[in-house]
Design an enzyme around this catalytic site. Structure first.
Site, short mmCIF file in Angstrom:
data_model
loop_
_atom_site.label_atom_id
_atom_site.label_comp_id
_atom_site.label_asym_id
_atom_site.label_seq_id
_atom_site.Cartn_x
_atom_site.Cartn_y
_atom_site.Cartn_z
N GLU A 128 -18.12 11.13 -6.45
CA GLU A 128 -18.55 11.75 -5.20
C GLU A 128 -20.04 11.49 -5.03
O GLU A 128 -20.79 11.63 -6.00
CB GLU A 128 -18.30 13.26 -5.22
CG GLU A 128 -18.62 13.88 -3.87
CD GLU A 128 -18.32 15.39 -3.78
OE1 GLU A 128 -17.98 16.00 -4.81
OE2 GLU A 128 -18.46 15.93 -2.69
N MET A 262 -18.32 18.48 -11.38
CA MET A 262 -17.55 17.73 -10.40
C MET A 262 -16.06 17.99 -10.56
O MET A 262 -15.53 17.96 -11.68
CB MET A 262 -17.87 16.23 -10.56
CG MET A 262 -17.11 15.34 -9.60
SD MET A 262 -17.54 15.70 -7.88
CE MET A 262 -15.98 15.29 -7.10
N GLU A 263 -15.39 18.20 -9.44
CA GLU A 263 -14.01 18.68 -9.41
C GLU A 263 -12.94 17.59 -9.47
O GLU A 263 -11.82 17.82 -8.99
CB GLU A 263 -13.81 19.49 -8.12
CG GLU A 263 -13.82 18.67 -6.80
CD GLU A 263 -15.15 18.61 -6.07
OE1 GLU A 263 -16.19 18.79 -6.73
OE2 GLU A 263 -15.15 18.36 -4.86
N ASN A 264 -13.20 16.43 -10.07
CA ASN A 264 -12.20 15.36 -10.15
C ASN A 264 -10.82 15.93 -10.49
O ASN A 264 -10.71 16.79 -11.36
CB ASN A 264 -12.59 14.36 -11.22
CG ASN A 264 -14.06 14.03 -11.19
OD1 ASN A 264 -14.56 13.51 -10.23
ND2 ASN A 264 -14.76 14.38 -12.26
N HIS A 296 -15.71 27.61 -9.53
CA HIS A 296 -15.94 26.77 -8.34
C HIS A 296 -15.17 25.45 -8.45
O HIS A 296 -14.42 25.08 -7.53
CB HIS A 296 -17.45 26.51 -8.20
CG HIS A 296 -17.81 25.65 -7.04
ND1 HIS A 296 -18.23 26.16 -5.83
CD2 HIS A 296 -17.82 24.31 -6.89
CE1 HIS A 296 -18.48 25.17 -4.99
NE2 HIS A 296 -18.25 24.02 -5.62
N GLU A 297 -15.33 24.77 -9.56
CA GLU A 297 -14.66 23.46 -9.70
C GLU A 297 -13.15 23.64 -9.74
O GLU A 297 -12.41 22.85 -9.16
CB GLU A 297 -15.15 22.73 -10.96
CG GLU A 297 -16.66 22.54 -11.07
CD GLU A 297 -17.33 22.01 -9.82
OE1 GLU A 297 -16.68 21.26 -9.06
OE2 GLU A 297 -18.51 22.34 -9.60
N GLU A 319 -16.99 22.53 0.57
CA GLU A 319 -18.04 23.19 -0.22
C GLU A 319 -18.32 24.62 0.25
O GLU A 319 -18.43 25.54 -0.56
CB GLU A 319 -19.32 22.35 -0.22
CG GLU A 319 -19.17 21.01 -0.95
CD GLU A 319 -18.67 21.13 -2.39
OE1 GLU A 319 -18.67 22.25 -2.94
OE2 GLU A 319 -18.27 20.09 -2.95
N1 PHE Z 1 -18.61 18.41 -5.53
C1 PHE Z 1 -19.43 18.96 -6.56
C2 PHE Z 1 -19.30 20.47 -6.44
O1 PHE Z 1 -19.79 21.10 -5.58
C3 PHE Z 1 -20.87 18.63 -6.47
C4 PHE Z 1 -21.22 17.22 -6.71
C5 PHE Z 1 -21.55 16.41 -5.64
C6 PHE Z 1 -21.25 16.71 -7.98
C7 PHE Z 1 -21.91 15.11 -5.83
C8 PHE Z 1 -21.61 15.41 -8.18
C9 PHE Z 1 -21.94 14.60 -7.11
O2 PHE Z 1 -18.64 21.08 -7.16
ZN ZN Z 2 -18.22 22.19 -4.79
#
Ligand code: PHE
Ligand code: ZN
Length: 856
Positions: A128, A262-264, A296-297, A319
């Site tokens: 992301e 990061m929420e992969n 959150h993730e 978000e």
């Molecule tokens: N999407 C992630 C979050 O809010 C944040 C993120 C964005 C991490 C870009 C890495 C790169 O949980």
């Molecule tokens: Zn997020």
């Protein structure tokens, strides 16, 4: 041709929401093979595409950056695409076809920490927002969703990717993710890692294997995170009816990471600072943050992954909602008022300055140059506030029905803010077109209140106004939910919390049959992210502080007393307001109040807040005077409490084995505040004793901070260093404290020395932020009249930009408030911004930030 010498916003491509065009092909499936090697990893992709019949844009364009194309073929026949630095274009058949490509990449040389990179010997990814294009050629946009199968060939012991494991062998592993997802949710990890395992059974009976993967030596720091994960899974089932949807959920801790986590899909990757926790190395604040980020993730699995964003302009769709959900979770797990107050403090510290300065942008922006620059407090925190307002307007029950409809209607889709608002409209029959201005208009509304009382009728007149923001000179009135309550002279509530719905620029609300003029409690629970402007007296503030039944507004009354007192100290050199000092002392001793709440009451307004308030008041803020006032205030309070401080300190000390729970943490927070006052008077004795005997980081750290702030912590600082030098996360605390506790005259010099410390490195964002973030957060030190703070930050940003544009660009925000200050400081800052701008070879990220700030 002219040489590129400065930031020229026209020289960089701008992307617009209005230009949205769907991709012309379906991606039926994605098959990836990774042959990992530090400097020459091979990525082989086999992707089935089907052209869309009615494609508005029939061109076959695949994103790709910094890739070495080895070979490409379509249906087994070699092709020679047109390759540019941004991607490739190729002629394709009219019917479904198989695209195959092999590329080579260099993970070990990747210091930007985007795409596939190496951290401490392990391979990991960050895709992301647009990192997948640095891994292979692909339509790297969130509205292109597909199922992925991934094969990893590597020497490392642990090989992970998204979804469920298919097979595992020596030096190889295969993963399949059955849920269609955009490429930004792709992840891969390979390393000699160890796991902290657990299991969870979902409410419908699915057995899920859980793991937290860490480097050997960190396995004792996973239990708290695992517990937070299980709590999050249970909470999402109960509060939102959302279940987990794979057989396995993996979390990996990585030391070098640009963001928090990061929420992969099925494979969350965390900055190690946001997952590793132990009593000896983590403070209470760390524990709370870890719990919130894990939640959150995890919550993103539904709000972000199952339902994702159509394009990056819609980032707040996932978000804002996920921040809102994690705040609800924290409120349920801990104290709701304390969470709300902390969130508002944070909103005012980070989002308000952004919204009122050159970087102001709507919650849903309509243009950007670099999307990485839009992971902002506005998208996240204001995005969450907007959802809070929506919930308040429609009510809890309608909110929950709307969310059910959202999940049912949009599961598996890539959506927009229009889709989001439509579920609320369809659920409630409301027209939300005016409410939508919260998404399209930037800037913080100012809400002016006037009152009148006549013959039993109390009248409140509200006027809203939003100052122009970049690109938006004109603002229209917004829908503002204003939660109010009314109190009589005895402090009894004569009107319980009621939500007024303001829709006009100016609007009058009447309250009848009141025996006497009431005292209003306005914007309870901070029901809208606005700045309230109301003529009031310190006596009334003190009254609300004593009587308001809304904990947020009770705190707010104290906070506004503190601000008023601080402003007059700075402006007129007056002594601290005795009435406020008095009220604080009462609160401090009031054992009926939650200790965490009392700790918040004792937290002084931030110096940056005071600077902003002065600026709005037409006074040019002098950072040194603001710091002097803060010192005078703390000293006066300490002296007034002198007799009772030792007893208060003893009474609030938490003994026995450490536990990070909210109640004990609240007590320790209060105790830490008392210790910092006591240290001003006792020569540091109590703090030195606490430092020597502490068996947990919270108490060790608060003792060290108190001592260092009083310039009495030299031995302890050395001892702390010796004890913890092998622990990267604890060393970040040590680095940050050196700067944060320095006097304004010394802050920049100390930060400069630290950048030459053997343990300082530009390659680790946490370490960089520890030093430079602490400098930027040291108001009087950063804004020192010498300009040393400005030039040190600029010098380091220039150096870091060559390695890591994302982290550099984010830290440029330190300069966003420059127009507040006097003309000397403005010229010093401007010179540094121009120095960065003309330093040569600037990244797109930093270039965009510096030009926006300069164009203020
Ligand atoms: N999407 C992630 C979050 O809010 C944040 C993120 C964005 C991490 C870009 C890495 C790169 O949980
Ligand atoms: Zn997020």
């Amino acid at each position: 041709m002219t040489a590129a010498t400065g930031p020229d916003s026209t020289a960089q491509q701008t992307f617009y929401l209005k230009d949205y065009t769907p991709f012309g092909f379906e991606v039926d499936s994605v098959d990836l093979t990774f042959r990992l090697a530090p400097n020459a990893t091979r990525v082989i992709s086999r992707i089935h595409f089907t052209p869309k019949a009615d494609a508005a844009d029939p061109q076959f364009f695949l994103h790709g950056e910094k890739l070495k194309l080895i070979s490409a073929s379509i249906d087994g026949v070699a092709v020679t695409p047109d390759v540019t630095p941004e991607g490739l274009v190729c002629t394709t058949p009219d019917t479904a076809f198989l695209w195959e490509a092999e590329v080579e990449i260099d993970p070990a040389g990747n210091t930007a920490l985007e795409g596939l990179y190496m951290s401490n010997g392990m391979y990991c990814t960050q895709c992301e927002a647009e990192g997948f294009r640095k891994i292979t050629y692909y339509p790297d946009r969130p509205d292109v969703m597909s199922t992925f199968t991934v094969r990893i060939e590597a020497d490392e012991e642990v090989l992970l990717s998204n979804g469920n494991p298919v097979s595992q062998g020596a030096g190889t592993a295969e993963w399949h993710d059955p849920w269609p997802k955009p490429a930004y949710l792709f992840a891969l990890v390979a390393g000699d890692l160890v796991n902290h395992p657990d299991t969870f059974t979902t409410k419908s009976g699915r057995a899920v294997e859980l793991n937290i993967w860490v480097r050997p030596g960190d396995e004792d720091k996973c239990a708290f995170g695992m517990d937070a994960l299980k709590k999050s899974m249970t909470w999402d089932e109960q509060a939102y009816g959302r279940e987990y949807d794979l057989d396995i959920f993996n979390i990996v801790a990585v030391d070098d990471f640009n963001m928090g986590a990061m929420e992969n899909k099925g494979l969350n990757i965390f900055n190690s600072s946001c997952v590793l926790a132990s009593p000896e190395t983590s403070t209470d604040a760390n524990f709370e943050r870890i719990e919130a980020i894990i939640a959150h993730e995890y919550f993103h699995n539904w709000t972000g992954n199952r339902i994702t964003c159509r394009d990056w302009f819609q980032l707040c769709l996932k978000e804002g909602l996920t921040v809102f959900r994690d705040a609800q979770f924290t409120s349920d797990m801990r104290s709701a008022p304390v969470k709300r107050i902390s969130d508002v403090i944070d909103l005012r510290a980070r989002q308000f300055p952004e919204d009122q300065g050159p970087l102001s942008h709507p919650v849903r922006p309509e243009e950007f140059q670099e999307i990485n620059n839009f992971y902002t407090a506005t998208i996240y925190e204001k995005g969450a506030e907007v959802i809070g307002m929506l919930k308040r307007l429609v009510g809890d029950e309608a909110y929950s029905r709307a969310l059910d409809l959202y999940f049912e209607r949009h599961d598996g889709q890539a959506c927009t803010i229009e889709d989001w608002l439509k579920v609320f409209e369809d659920t409630t029959g409301r027209d939300l077109s005016q409410f939508k201005r919260w998404y399209s208009q930037a800037g913080t509304p100012r809400l002016k209140v006037d009152e009148a009382y006549d013959d039993g009728t109390y009248t409140l007149t509200f006027e809203q106004d939003t100052a122009p923001t970049p690109g938006q000179p004109q603002k229209d009135p917004r829908v503002i939910p204003i939660a109010i309550g009314l109190l009589n002279d005895n402090g009894d509530e004569v009107l319980p919390t009621t939500v007024l719905e303001m829709t006009e620029a100016k609007q009058v609300f009447e309250f009848k049959d009141l025996a006497s003029k009431p005292v209003p409690s306005i914007l309870r629970e901070f029901s809208a992210p606005v700045v309230l402007e109301r003529e009031t007296s310190n006596a009334e503030r003190a009254f609300l502080l004593a009587h308001d039944s809304d904990p947020f507004n009770q705190w707010e009354a104290g906070n506004s007393l503190a601000r008023a007192s601080r402003l007059s100290m700075v402006k007129t050199g007056s002594a601290p307001d005795p009435a406020y000092l008095d009220a604080l002392q009462k609160l401090l001793r009031d054992d009926t109040l939650d200790p965490a709440f009392r700790a918040l009451m004792l937290q002084p307004p931030s110096q940056s807040d005071i600077a902003q308030a002065l600026f709005e008041d037409g006074t040019v803020p002098d950072p040194q005077k603001i710091d002097d006032a803060a010192e005078t205030f703390a000293m006066t309070l300490a002296q007034q409490l002198a007799d009772s401080l030792p007893r208060l300190y003893a009474a609030t000390t938490v003994d026995g084995p450490y536990s990070p729970d909210a109640t004990s943490a609240g007590k320790r927070a209060l105790n830490g505040r008392i210790l910092s006052l006591l240290t001003r008077l006792d020569g540091g004795d109590a703090a030195a004793r606490q430092f020597a005997s502490a068996d947990n980081m919270t108490q060790q750290y608060s003792a060290l901070a108190s001592l260092m702030k009083a310039e009495k912590g030299e031995t302890q600082s050395i001892a702390f260093f010796e004890q913890w030098q092998a622990d990267r996360l604890v060393m970040d605390k040590w680095f940050a404290l050196q700067v944060a506790c320095a006097s304004p005259d010394r802050a920049a010099g100390i930060a400069a020395d630290l950048t030459r410390h053997p343990l300082f490195t530009l390659k680790n964002p946490n370490r960089f932020r520890a030093v430079m973030g602490a400098l930027a957060g040291h108001h009087a030190g950063f804004h020192h009249a010498s300009g040393a703070g400005y030039s040190l930050l600029a010098e380091n940003l220039i150096a870091l930009d060559k390695l890591n544009p994302q982290t550099t660009a984010r830290m440029c925000t330190a300069f966003q408030t420059w127009k507040r200050y006097d003309s000397d400081r403005q010229s010093l800052i401007k010179a540094q911004l121009q120095r960065i701008a003309t330093s040569g070879g600037l990244s797109r990220d930093t270039n965009e930030m510096v030009s926006r700030i300069l164009n203020a």
